[in-house]
Design an enzyme around this catalytic site. Structure first.
Site, PDB file in Angstrom:
ATOM      1  N   GLY A  12       6.704   5.033 -23.177  1.00 38.15           N
ATOM      2  CA  GLY A  12       7.676   5.307 -24.463  1.00 38.15           C
ATOM      3  C   GLY A  12       8.409   4.027 -25.026  1.00 38.15           C
ATOM      4  N   ILE A  14      10.879   2.017 -24.225  1.00 35.34           N
ATOM      5  CA  ILE A  14      11.092   0.649 -23.587  1.00 35.34           C
ATOM      6  C   ILE A  14       9.735   0.062 -23.084  1.00 35.34           C
ATOM      7  CG2 ILE A  14      12.238  -0.531 -21.529  1.00 35.34           C
ATOM      8  CD1 ILE A  14      14.415   1.573 -21.448  1.00 35.34           C
ATOM      9  N   GLY A  15       8.749   0.800 -22.723  1.00 41.04           N
ATOM     10  CA  GLY A  15       7.532   0.556 -22.025  1.00 41.04           C
ATOM     11  C   GLY A  15       6.805  -0.181 -23.243  1.00 41.04           C
ATOM     12  N   ARG A  89      24.526   9.259 -18.556  1.00 41.63           N
ATOM     13  CA  ARG A  89      23.484   9.136 -17.822  1.00 41.63           C
ATOM     14  C   ARG A  89      23.193   9.990 -16.683  1.00 41.63           C
ATOM     15  NH1 ARG A  89      25.639   4.115 -18.844  1.00 41.63           N
ATOM     16  NH2 ARG A  89      24.477   2.538 -20.317  1.00 41.63           N
ATOM     17  N   ASN A 121      17.221   6.201 -15.864  1.00 39.07           N
ATOM     18  CA  ASN A 121      18.362   6.558 -15.631  1.00 39.07           C
ATOM     19  C   ASN A 121      18.441   7.975 -14.892  1.00 39.07           C
ATOM     20  OD1 ASN A 121      20.557   4.635 -16.243  1.00 39.07           O
ATOM     21  ND2 ASN A 121      19.637   4.800 -18.171  1.00 39.07           N
ATOM     22  N   ARG A 152      25.377  -7.572 -22.680  1.00 38.76           N
ATOM     23  CA  ARG A 152      26.174  -6.768 -23.631  1.00 38.76           C
ATOM     24  C   ARG A 152      27.789  -7.425 -23.772  1.00 38.76           C
ATOM     25  NH1 ARG A 152      23.906  -0.894 -22.256  1.00 38.76           N
ATOM     26  NH2 ARG A 152      22.505  -0.644 -24.189  1.00 38.76           N
ATOM     27  N   HIS A 176      25.697   1.603 -12.785  1.00 35.58           N
ATOM     28  CA  HIS A 176      25.505   1.516 -14.191  1.00 35.58           C
ATOM     29  C   HIS A 176      25.892   2.876 -14.706  1.00 35.58           C
ATOM     30  CE1 HIS A 176      23.188   0.397 -17.585  1.00 35.58           C
ATOM     31  NE2 HIS A 176      22.365   1.299 -17.713  1.00 35.58           N
TER      32      HIS A 176
HETATM   33  N1  APR Z   1       4.981   9.738 -15.567  1.00 33.69           N
HETATM   34  C1  APR Z   1       4.885   8.833 -16.297  1.00 33.69           C
HETATM   35  N2  APR Z   1       5.574   8.794 -17.343  1.00 33.69           N
HETATM   36  C2  APR Z   1       6.267   9.804 -17.784  1.00 33.69           C
HETATM   37  C3  APR Z   1       6.507  11.005 -16.672  1.00 33.69           C
HETATM   38  C4  APR Z   1       5.665  10.877 -15.675  1.00 33.69           C
HETATM   39  N3  APR Z   1       5.861  11.921 -14.928  1.00 33.69           N
HETATM   40  N4  APR Z   1       7.270  11.768 -17.278  1.00 33.69           N
HETATM   41  C5  APR Z   1       7.578  11.137 -18.635  1.00 33.69           C
HETATM   42  N5  APR Z   1       7.034  10.079 -18.838  1.00 33.69           N
HETATM   43  C6  APR Z   1       6.988   9.060 -20.163  1.00 33.69           C
HETATM   44  C7  APR Z   1       7.273   9.981 -21.237  1.00 33.69           C
HETATM   45  O1  APR Z   1       5.812  10.563 -21.807  1.00 33.69           O
HETATM   46  C8  APR Z   1       7.726   9.007 -22.150  1.00 33.69           C
HETATM   47  O2  APR Z   1       6.648   8.212 -22.901  1.00 33.69           O
HETATM   48  O3  APR Z   1       8.126   8.513 -19.935  1.00 33.69           O
HETATM   49  C9  APR Z   1       8.328   7.854 -21.233  1.00 33.69           C
HETATM   50  C10 APR Z   1       9.888   7.647 -21.614  1.00 33.69           C
HETATM   51  O4  APR Z   1      10.050   6.914 -22.820  1.00 33.69           O
HETATM   52  P1  APR Z   1      11.049   7.277 -23.697  1.00 33.69           P
HETATM   53  O5  APR Z   1      11.148   8.749 -23.836  1.00 33.69           O
HETATM   54  O6  APR Z   1      10.700   6.532 -25.187  1.00 33.69           O
HETATM   55  O7  APR Z   1      12.652   6.568 -23.186  1.00 33.69           O
HETATM   56  P2  APR Z   1      12.884   5.060 -23.081  1.00 33.69           P
HETATM   57  O8  APR Z   1      13.760   4.911 -24.339  1.00 33.69           O
HETATM   58  O9  APR Z   1      11.792   4.100 -22.857  1.00 33.69           O
HETATM   59  O10 APR Z   1      13.685   5.294 -21.800  1.00 33.69           O
HETATM   60  C11 APR Z   1      13.207   5.543 -20.390  1.00 33.69           C
HETATM   61  O11 APR Z   1      14.871   4.116 -19.316  1.00 33.69           O
HETATM   62  O12 APR Z   1      16.849   3.276 -20.083  1.00 33.69           O
HETATM   63  C12 APR Z   1      16.144   4.343 -19.586  1.00 33.69           C
HETATM   64  O13 APR Z   1      17.626   6.312 -19.849  1.00 33.69           O
HETATM   65  C13 APR Z   1      16.489   5.646 -20.316  1.00 33.69           C
HETATM   66  O14 APR Z   1      15.482   7.199 -18.300  1.00 33.69           O
HETATM   67  C14 APR Z   1      15.197   6.539 -19.939  1.00 33.69           C
HETATM   68  C15 APR Z   1      14.308   5.407 -19.745  1.00 33.69           C
END
Ligand code: APR
Length: 321
Positions: A12, A14-15, A89, A121, A152, A176
């Site tokens: 997503g 962060i990834g 969170r 989180n 921060r 956190h």
């Molecule tokens: N396996 C792998 N990936 C998954 C799974 C799973 N079972 N379930 C969900 N995902 C993927 C989603 O498809 C999505 O692409 O995890 C990704 C999360 O990305 P975002 O929704 O964009 O979230 P992001 O802002 O990257 O944050 C991820 O980090 O800081 C924390 O609170 C935040 O828990 C959240 C995490």
């Protein structure tokens, strides 16, 4: 020397930034894993197509199957939902615990020797759950929170003092969440205590304290401040950068002292829990915990934060995880 292999679980917000930073810094080859088909393939293709412009030379691959992470040296996990405005969170607990359990099983099967950094989180609970399900050695499983919270805090101090953030050293310990503990007494500008600088600026100790209290409060709520502005998700640039600082210290065996969500065996009077503390990160993961002498007020704030972590972990266990 073979290049390191880094698996990113969660493709997503962060990834994606993690992938770009790893590529630009040439820390290793990346496998970006997500359950959503085509998403990680699309992101890695997009970033790879910047390689000529940025001048990096690493392999980036998108994946929907765990077998593709086989042999990874380092795994960074962001799988899970982010917050929406108004959520804490901790509200993510049930949803993200289910996801983290499946991730831990996949990583255990295909990358059993990896060192693992978790960002999902609620952080302290997710790190605890990953370690429990995977059975990995506790020093090889850690969470990213403190580097970001400290960055921060440092940013707010730099803005307040009008001094480059490069010269600010500040640390945030504890869980956190809203109970995190920004360490005011240890915050300094290249060795000069920040409180001394504030007192000099305002020529009034009470005013200086008021200004510091506001910065501490803003630090504790900084994640929520970003969520409120973004509306559709949570912070992603700064969490990614923070995890990369930890990853680099491990992959390059830098032995940096970074606030890390690490497993405690009696340090800071905490036994058997993951909590944010200063730790030395190197090729073996969390190599040392550095204990600080805390005064009564600091220790009580840390105890309060640890109590919040314990209660969250107990909630998670009650839910069957
Ligand atoms: N396996 C792998 N990936 C998954 C799974 C799973 N079972 N379930 C969900 N995902 C993927 C989603 O498809 C999505 O692409 O995890 C990704 C999360 O990305 P975002 O929704 O964009 O979230 P992001 O802002 O990257 O944050 C991820 O980090 O800081 C924390 O609170 C935040 O828990 C959240 C995490």
């Amino acid at each position: 020397m073979a290049r390191k292999k880094i698996a990113l679980i969660g493709g997503g917000q962060i990834g994606g930034v993690l992938t770009q930073l790893i590529a630009q810094k040439q820390l290793g080859d990346v496998v970006l894993f997500d359950i959503v088909e085509d998403l990680p393939q699309g992101k890695t293709l997009d970033i790879a197509e910047a390689s000529r412009v940025d001048g990096f030379d690493v392999n980036l691959k998108g994946a929907n199957e765990y077998k593709d992470i086989a042999g990874s040296d380092l795994v960074i996990i962001t799988a899970g939902l982010p917050r929406k405005p108004g959520m804490s969170r901790d509200d993510l607990l049930v949803t993200n615990a289910k996801i983290m359990k499946s991730v831990a099983e996949g990583v255990k099967e295909f990358a059993p020797n990896a060192i693992v950094i978790i960002i999902s989180n609620p952080l302290d609970a997710m790190v605890t759950l990953f370690q429990k399900v995977s059975g990995f050695p506790t020093h090889k499983v850690m969470g990213q929170a403190g580097v970001l919270d400290s960055s921060r805090f440092s940013t707010f101090i730099a803005w307040e003092l009008g001094i480059s953030v490069k010269d600010i050293n500040a640390m945030v310990l504890g869980g956190h969440g809203d109970t995190m503990v920004p360490l005011v007494r240890y915050a300094n500008v290249n060795g000069v205590p920040v409180m001394e600088m504030l007192e000099r600026k305002y020529k009034d100790a009470a005013k200086a304290k008021e200004v510091m209290d506001a910065m501490v409060q803003r630090t504790k709520m900084a994640g929520g401040e970003v969520v409120k502005l973004l509306k559709t998700g949570s912070a992603f640039y700064s969490p990614a950068s923070s995890a990369i600082a930890m990853a680099a210290s491990i992959l390059l065996d830098e032995k940096r002292l970074l606030p890390t969500c690490a497993y405690l065996n009696g340090e800071f009077s905490v036994d058997g829990y993951y909590v944010g503390v200063p730790a030395v990160l190197g090729e073996n993961g969390v190599e040392r915990i550095i204990e600080l002498s805390l005064d009564a007020e600091e220790q009580s704030a840390l105890d309060n934060s640890v109590a919040a972590v314990k209660s969250l972990v107990e909630d998670m266990e009650r839910l069957g995880f």
